[in-house]
Design an enzyme around this catalytic site. Structure first.
Site, PDB file in Angstrom:
ATOM      1  N   THR A   2      46.200  48.433  42.538  1.00 52.03           N
ATOM      2  CA  THR A   2      44.793  48.028  42.611  1.00 52.03           C
ATOM      3  C   THR A   2      43.918  49.252  42.881  1.00 52.03           C
ATOM      4  O   THR A   2      44.330  50.153  43.620  1.00 52.03           O
ATOM      5  CB  THR A   2      44.612  47.018  43.765  1.00 52.03           C
ATOM      6  N   GLY A   3      42.717  49.254  42.319  1.00 55.90           N
ATOM      7  CA  GLY A   3      41.762  50.309  42.647  1.00 55.90           C
ATOM      8  C   GLY A   3      41.182  50.963  41.401  1.00 55.90           C
ATOM      9  O   GLY A   3      41.568  50.645  40.271  1.00 55.90           O
ATOM     10  N   LYS A  41      47.224  53.342  52.276  1.00 54.15           N
ATOM     11  CA  LYS A  41      46.690  52.523  51.203  1.00 54.15           C
ATOM     12  C   LYS A  41      45.935  51.342  51.802  1.00 54.15           C
ATOM     13  O   LYS A  41      46.081  51.030  52.970  1.00 54.15           O
ATOM     14  CB  LYS A  41      47.823  52.003  50.304  1.00 54.15           C
ATOM     15  N   GLY A  61      42.417  50.814  50.864  1.00 52.87           N
ATOM     16  CA  GLY A  61      40.972  50.985  50.752  1.00 52.87           C
ATOM     17  C   GLY A  61      40.334  49.863  49.944  1.00 52.87           C
ATOM     18  O   GLY A  61      39.175  49.514  50.144  1.00 52.87           O
ATOM     19  N   GLY A  62      41.113  49.290  49.044  1.00 50.63           N
ATOM     20  CA  GLY A  62      40.623  48.166  48.232  1.00 50.63           C
ATOM     21  C   GLY A  62      41.049  46.820  48.792  1.00 50.63           C
ATOM     22  O   GLY A  62      40.910  45.798  48.112  1.00 50.63           O
ATOM     23  N   GLU A 102      50.180  44.865  47.583  1.00 47.65           N
ATOM     24  CA  GLU A 102      50.685  46.148  47.070  1.00 47.65           C
ATOM     25  C   GLU A 102      52.058  46.451  47.671  1.00 47.65           C
ATOM     26  O   GLU A 102      52.974  46.889  46.967  1.00 47.65           O
ATOM     27  CB  GLU A 102      49.693  47.261  47.400  1.00 47.65           C
TER      28      GLU A 102
END
Ligand code: 5RP
Length: 234
Positions: free
Chosen positions: A39-40, A105, A107-108, A114
Site C-alpha cells: 500500500t502507498g 511501515k 504511514g498509510g 501488510e
C-alpha cells in the site's frame, strides 16, 4: 549491491524515483502466480506497472482497500488472503528501511494487513526512494494500530519509554483503519534492537500491530537514487 544507471543523468524528482522502483519491481513478479501487493504512493506506481503484466499473472493478494480498488480498476483479480496458501513475493514500500532490511511501515495506516500478507510470502521486496534509507529506525513517527479502549494505557506505556504519542486524526476524528481500529504515531524512539522491540510491544494488550517490520523484514530493497535503482540484498 547492483546498480542500474540513470544514463540520461536527468534530475529525478521523488515521484520519478518511485516510478523507477515501481517498474523495477516487475522483475520479481513470477508469471503464472499470485503476487502480494502492499500500500502507498510507491506501490501505486508498481500497481500501474503491473497492469502491463496482468495477462501473465493469476492476480494479487492486496494489503488494503485502497490497493484492492486500484488493482481491480486496472483489471487485476484480487484474491482473499484465506484462499491463497503461500505467495512467492510481496512487494511494498516503507517509511524507513535500515541496512539489515528492518523497516518502519504504516504511514498509510495499512500496517496490519501488510504484515499479514508479508508473513504469507517467501520474499519481501521493499521499494523505496533513497530518503527512506536510515542507519537506525525511529526518526519517522512509528505507527501502531491499537484497539480504541487501550489508547490511553498504550500511550502511557510509550511515554514511560520517553516517547511522544499522537492519535492519528482524519477530518478532526480518530482515523479508522481498514480494520476499524485507531493509529498512534510515536516519536522520540531510537530502535536499536528491532526484533526485541517488535516482540516487546506486540505483547502489550490492545496492540493490534506495531509498525516495526523486523520478523517480516525485507530480503531485497530496490532503492531509487539520483543515479538509478540500487538493489540492496539482506
Ligand atoms: C502504508 C505503508 C507504506 O508502505 C509506507 O507508508 C510508504 O508509503 P509511500 O510509498 O507512500 O511513501 O506502510 O501503510
Amino acid at each position: 549491491m547492483t546498480h542500474a544507471q540513470n544514463p540520461a543523468h536527468a534530475v529525478l524528482s521523488q515521484d520519478d524515483l518511485k516510478t523507477l522502483v515501481g517498474q523495477a519491481a516487475l522483475q520479481y513478479v513470477v508469471p503464472g502466480e499470485i503476487v502480494g501487493v502492499g500500500t502507498g504512493s510507491t506501490v501505486n506506481k508498481f500497481i500501474d506497472a503491473l497492469a502491463s503484466m496482468k495477462d501473465q499473472i493469476k492476480g494479487a493478494v492486496s494489503s488494503s482497500v485502497a490497493s484492492t480498488e486500484r488493482l481491480q480498476a486496472l483489471g487485476i483479480t484480487v484474491f482473499d488472503c484465506n484462499d491463497v496458501a503461500e505467495l512467492s513475493v510481496y512487494i511494498d514500500g516503507a517509511d524507513e528501511v535500515d541496512h539489515q532490511g528492518y523497516m518502519i511501515k504504516g504511514g498509510g495506516a495499512a500496517l496490519t494487513r501488510e504484515k499479514i500478507v508479508a508473513a504469507q510470502s517467501r520474499q519481501f521486496v521493499c521499494i523505496a526512494d533513497e530518503s527512506k534509507l536510515v542507519q537506525t529506525l525511529g526518526k519517522y513517527p512509528l505507527p501502531v494500530e491499537v484497539i480504541p479502549m487501550a489508547v490511553k494505557r498504550i500511550t502511557r506505556q510509550f511515554e514511560a519509554m520517553g516517547a511522544n504519542v499522537v492519535l492519528r486524526l482524519a477530518g478532526g476524528m480518530p482515523l479508522l483503519t481498514d480494520n476499524g481500529q485507531y493509529i498512534l504515531d510515536v516519536t522520540g524512539l531510537h530502535i536499536t534492537d528491532p526484533l526485541g522491540f517488535e516482540s516487546q510491544v506486540n505483547q502489550w494488550p490492545g496492540v493490534v500491530t506495531v509498525g516495526v517490520f523486523a520478523f517480516q523484514k525485507a530480503q531485497v530493497c530496490l532503492l531509487g537514487t539520483a543515479s538509478g535503482v540500487k538493489t540492496l540484498s539482506f
